[in-house]
Design a protein around this motif. Structure first.
Motif, PDB file in Angstrom:
ATOM      1  N   ILE A 100       0.830  -1.208   0.000  1.00 32.88           N
ATOM      2  CA  ILE A 100       0.000   0.000   0.000  1.00 32.88           C
ATOM      3  C   ILE A 100       0.861   1.253   0.000  1.00 32.88           C
ATOM      4  N   GLY A 101       2.017   1.223   0.654  1.00 35.66           N
ATOM      5  CA  GLY A 101       2.873   2.398   0.762  1.00 35.66           C
ATOM      6  C   GLY A 101       3.143   3.122  -0.560  1.00 35.66           C
ATOM      7  N   PRO A 102       3.659   2.494  -1.576  1.00 38.20           N
ATOM      8  CA  PRO A 102       4.480   1.285  -1.475  1.00 38.20           C
ATOM      9  C   PRO A 102       5.720   1.560  -0.607  1.00 38.20           C
ATOM     10  N   SER A 103       6.256   0.509  -0.034  1.00 36.32           N
ATOM     11  CA  SER A 103       7.285   0.631   0.992  1.00 36.32           C
ATOM     12  C   SER A 103       8.541   1.343   0.498  1.00 36.32           C
ATOM     13  N   SER A 104       8.875   2.447   1.161  1.00 36.95           N
ATOM     14  CA  SER A 104      10.139   3.128   0.868  1.00 36.95           C
ATOM     15  C   SER A 104      11.297   2.364   1.509  1.00 36.95           C
ATOM     16  N   TYR A 105      11.006   1.672   2.612  1.00 34.68           N
ATOM     17  CA  TYR A 105      12.035   0.900   3.315  1.00 34.68           C
ATOM     18  C   TYR A 105      12.564  -0.232   2.436  1.00 34.68           C
ATOM     19  N   TRP A 106      11.659  -0.882   1.709  1.00 36.22           N
ATOM     20  CA  TRP A 106      12.050  -1.996   0.847  1.00 36.22           C
ATOM     21  C   TRP A 106      12.350  -1.552  -0.584  1.00 36.22           C
ATOM     22  N   GLY A 107      12.381  -0.257  -0.811  1.00 38.03           N
ATOM     23  CA  GLY A 107      12.822   0.259  -2.109  1.00 38.03           C
ATOM     24  C   GLY A 107      11.793   0.221  -3.223  1.00 38.03           C
ATOM     25  N   PHE A 108      10.510   0.161  -2.888  1.00 42.05           N
ATOM     26  CA  PHE A 108       9.473   0.198  -3.920  1.00 42.05           C
ATOM     27  C   PHE A 108       9.314   1.621  -4.460  1.00 42.05           C
ATOM     28  N   ARG A 109       9.055   1.717  -5.745  1.00 40.82           N
ATOM     29  CA  ARG A 109       8.734   3.021  -6.329  1.00 40.82           C
ATOM     30  C   ARG A 109       7.243   3.289  -6.172  1.00 40.82           C
ATOM     31  N   GLU A 110       6.894   4.564  -6.151  1.00 41.76           N
ATOM     32  CA  GLU A 110       5.478   4.917  -6.065  1.00 41.76           C
ATOM     33  C   GLU A 110       4.751   4.432  -7.314  1.00 41.76           C
ATOM     34  N   ASN A 111       3.745   3.601  -7.088  1.00 41.11           N
ATOM     35  CA  ASN A 111       2.998   3.026  -8.213  1.00 41.11           C
ATOM     36  C   ASN A 111       1.569   2.781  -7.758  1.00 41.11           C
ATOM     37  N   ILE A 112       0.616   3.351  -8.468  1.00 41.83           N
ATOM     38  CA  ILE A 112      -0.783   3.274  -8.061  1.00 41.83           C
ATOM     39  C   ILE A 112      -1.314   1.850  -8.128  1.00 41.83           C
ATOM     40  N   TRP A 113      -0.771   1.036  -9.064  1.00 44.46           N
ATOM     41  CA  TRP A 113      -1.263  -0.347  -9.213  1.00 44.46           C
ATOM     42  C   TRP A 113      -0.746  -1.244  -8.095  1.00 44.46           C
ATOM     43  N   ILE A 114       0.471  -0.956  -7.615  1.00 43.28           N
ATOM     44  CA  ILE A 114       0.984  -1.692  -6.452  1.00 43.28           C
ATOM     45  C   ILE A 114       0.133  -1.361  -5.233  1.00 43.28           C
ATOM     46  N   MET A 115      -0.225  -0.086  -5.088  1.00 38.64           N
ATOM     47  CA  MET A 115      -1.089   0.327  -3.987  1.00 38.64           C
ATOM     48  C   MET A 115      -2.449  -0.356  -4.062  1.00 38.64           C
ATOM     49  N   LEU A 116      -2.981  -0.462  -5.280  1.00 43.92           N
ATOM     50  CA  LEU A 116      -4.287  -1.103  -5.469  1.00 43.92           C
ATOM     51  C   LEU A 116      -4.216  -2.590  -5.124  1.00 43.92           C
ATOM     52  N   ALA A 117      -3.095  -3.233  -5.506  1.00 41.04           N
ATOM     53  CA  ALA A 117      -2.895  -4.644  -5.147  1.00 41.04           C
ATOM     54  C   ALA A 117      -2.811  -4.797  -3.630  1.00 41.04           C
ATOM     55  N   GLY A 118      -2.148  -3.842  -2.972  1.00 40.74           N
ATOM     56  CA  GLY A 118      -2.011  -3.885  -1.521  1.00 40.74           C
ATOM     57  C   GLY A 118      -3.338  -3.726  -0.802  1.00 40.74           C
ATOM     58  N   ILE A 119      -4.152  -2.779  -1.248  1.00 36.41           N
ATOM     59  CA  ILE A 119      -5.438  -2.556  -0.595  1.00 36.41           C
ATOM     60  C   ILE A 119      -6.376  -3.738  -0.829  1.00 36.41           C
ATOM     61  N   SER A 120      -6.227  -4.399  -1.985  1.00 33.67           N
ATOM     62  CA  SER A 120      -7.020  -5.606  -2.265  1.00 33.67           C
ATOM     63  C   SER A 120      -6.591  -6.752  -1.352  1.00 33.67           C
ATOM     64  N   LEU A 121      -5.271  -6.899  -1.180  1.00 30.28           N
ATOM     65  CA  LEU A 121      -4.748  -7.951  -0.298  1.00 30.28           C
ATOM     66  C   LEU A 121      -5.149  -7.699   1.146  1.00 30.28           C
ATOM     67  N   LEU A 122      -5.202  -6.422   1.539  1.00 30.08           N
ATOM     68  CA  LEU A 122      -5.638  -6.084   2.894  1.00 30.08           C
ATOM     69  C   LEU A 122      -7.076  -6.530   3.122  1.00 30.08           C
ATOM     70  N   GLY A 123      -7.934  -6.315   2.113  1.00 34.20           N
ATOM     71  CA  GLY A 123      -9.315  -6.779   2.210  1.00 34.20           C
ATOM     72  C   GLY A 123      -9.396  -8.297   2.265  1.00 34.20           C
ATOM     73  N   PHE A 124      -8.562  -8.961   1.465  1.00 34.03           N
ATOM     74  CA  PHE A 124      -8.550 -10.428   1.453  1.00 34.03           C
ATOM     75  C   PHE A 124      -8.102 -10.983   2.801  1.00 34.03           C
ATOM     76  N   ALA A 125      -7.137 -10.304   3.431  1.00 35.67           N
ATOM     77  CA  ALA A 125      -6.612 -10.757   4.721  1.00 35.67           C
ATOM     78  C   ALA A 125      -7.601 -10.562   5.862  1.00 35.67           C
ATOM     79  N   ALA A 126      -8.587  -9.690   5.649  1.00 36.28           N
ATOM     80  CA  ALA A 126      -9.513  -9.339   6.740  1.00 36.28           C
ATOM     81  C   ALA A 126     -10.211 -10.558   7.320  1.00 36.28           C
ATOM     82  N   SER A 127     -10.726 -11.430   6.463  1.00 34.99           N
ATOM     83  CA  SER A 127     -11.469 -12.598   6.948  1.00 34.99           C
ATOM     84  C   SER A 127     -10.571 -13.559   7.723  1.00 34.99           C
ATOM     85  N   PHE A 128      -9.301 -13.661   7.318  1.00 36.37           N
ATOM     86  CA  PHE A 128      -8.359 -14.523   8.031  1.00 36.37           C
ATOM     87  C   PHE A 128      -8.033 -13.961   9.421  1.00 36.37           C
ATOM     88  N   SER A 129      -8.173 -12.640   9.567  1.00 35.69           N
ATOM     89  CA  SER A 129      -7.855 -12.007  10.846  1.00 35.69           C
ATOM     90  C   SER A 129      -9.061 -11.870  11.764  1.00 35.69           C
TER      91      SER A 129
END
Length: 215
Positions: A69-98
């Motif tokens: 979602i960041g995308p992570s500056s710590y791990w060297g990701f570049r700013e990318n809207i599609w990476i953010m969208l993948a992250g927010i989707s994964l966050l929703g997917f993880a919700a039921s497991f949590s």
């Protein structure tokens, strides 16, 4: 708590990135669409997989999601809207497991205290479950907003992502430690019961022998 951080700061971040209105809608729709998918999966596999394991999976997925979602500056990701969208989707997917495994975990831990009153047992488990979710809903937006104001969106997402991964390891270690503790406690109780039974049988045998001698 981690699931409720986004509404406080995501809207501002998307405005800064000049995201189109269509993508803007997706960012707030996908976190509610993917939990439906993952809920079906979690419900189907809960009978075969331990609830603690599902919770571990949820926390790990949440950690990865925040890094994307960041995308992570710590791990060297570049700013990318599609990476953010993948992250927010994964966050929703993880919700039921949590969220879904929490109820059976709570019920398992407190059931021994309510052996005689089943209704109180269910009410207490439900109260603890809803209270924990409510507290998280209060803390999440406040924490997200404060971290964002001090460190910026990307660092904020990094902090929350690494916090979720840390929770994964804490739950992993604490969960296994608790299982070992309960197993040893049960073993100790079994040994006590065995000794008590053995002693009672031994005393009865001694009395029978004494009666035979007298006769």
């Amino acid at each position: 708590m981690l699931l409720n951080f986004a509404p406080a700061i995501l809207s501002k971040r998307l405005a800064e990135l000049n995201v189109s209105s269509k993508l803007y809608g997706l960012f707030f729709a996908l976190p509610f669409i993917f939990p439906i998918v993952s809920a079906v999966i979690v419900v189907k596999i809960m009978d075969r997989i331990d609830s603690q394991l599902l919770l571990w999976i949820g926390k790990l997925l949440m950690g990865i999601a925040f890094i994307l979602i960041g995308p992570s500056s710590y791990w060297g990701f570049r700013e990318n809207i599609w990476i953010m969208l993948a992250g927010i989707s994964l966050l929703g997917f993880a919700a039921s497991f949590s969220i879904i495994p929490l109820m059976p975990i709570i019920m398992t831990e407190i059931k021994d205290k309510f052996k005689k009153n089943t209704s109180n047992y269910i009410d207490t488990a439900s109260s603890l479950y809803n209270s924990s979710f409510g507290i998280g809903s209060i803390i999440g937006p406040m924490l997200g907003a404060n971290l964002n104001s001090y460190y910026g969106f990307r660092v904020c997402a990094d902090i929350l992502g690494h916090f979720a991964i840390t929770l994964f390891f804490i739950i992993l270690v604490a969960g296994n430690f608790w299982k070992v503790f309960k197993y040893l406690k049960q073993k100790k109780q079994t040994i006590k019961n065995y000794d008590f039974t053995f002693g009672r049988v031994a005393n009865e045998s001694s009395m029978d022998d004494a009666l035979e001698i007298r006769e």
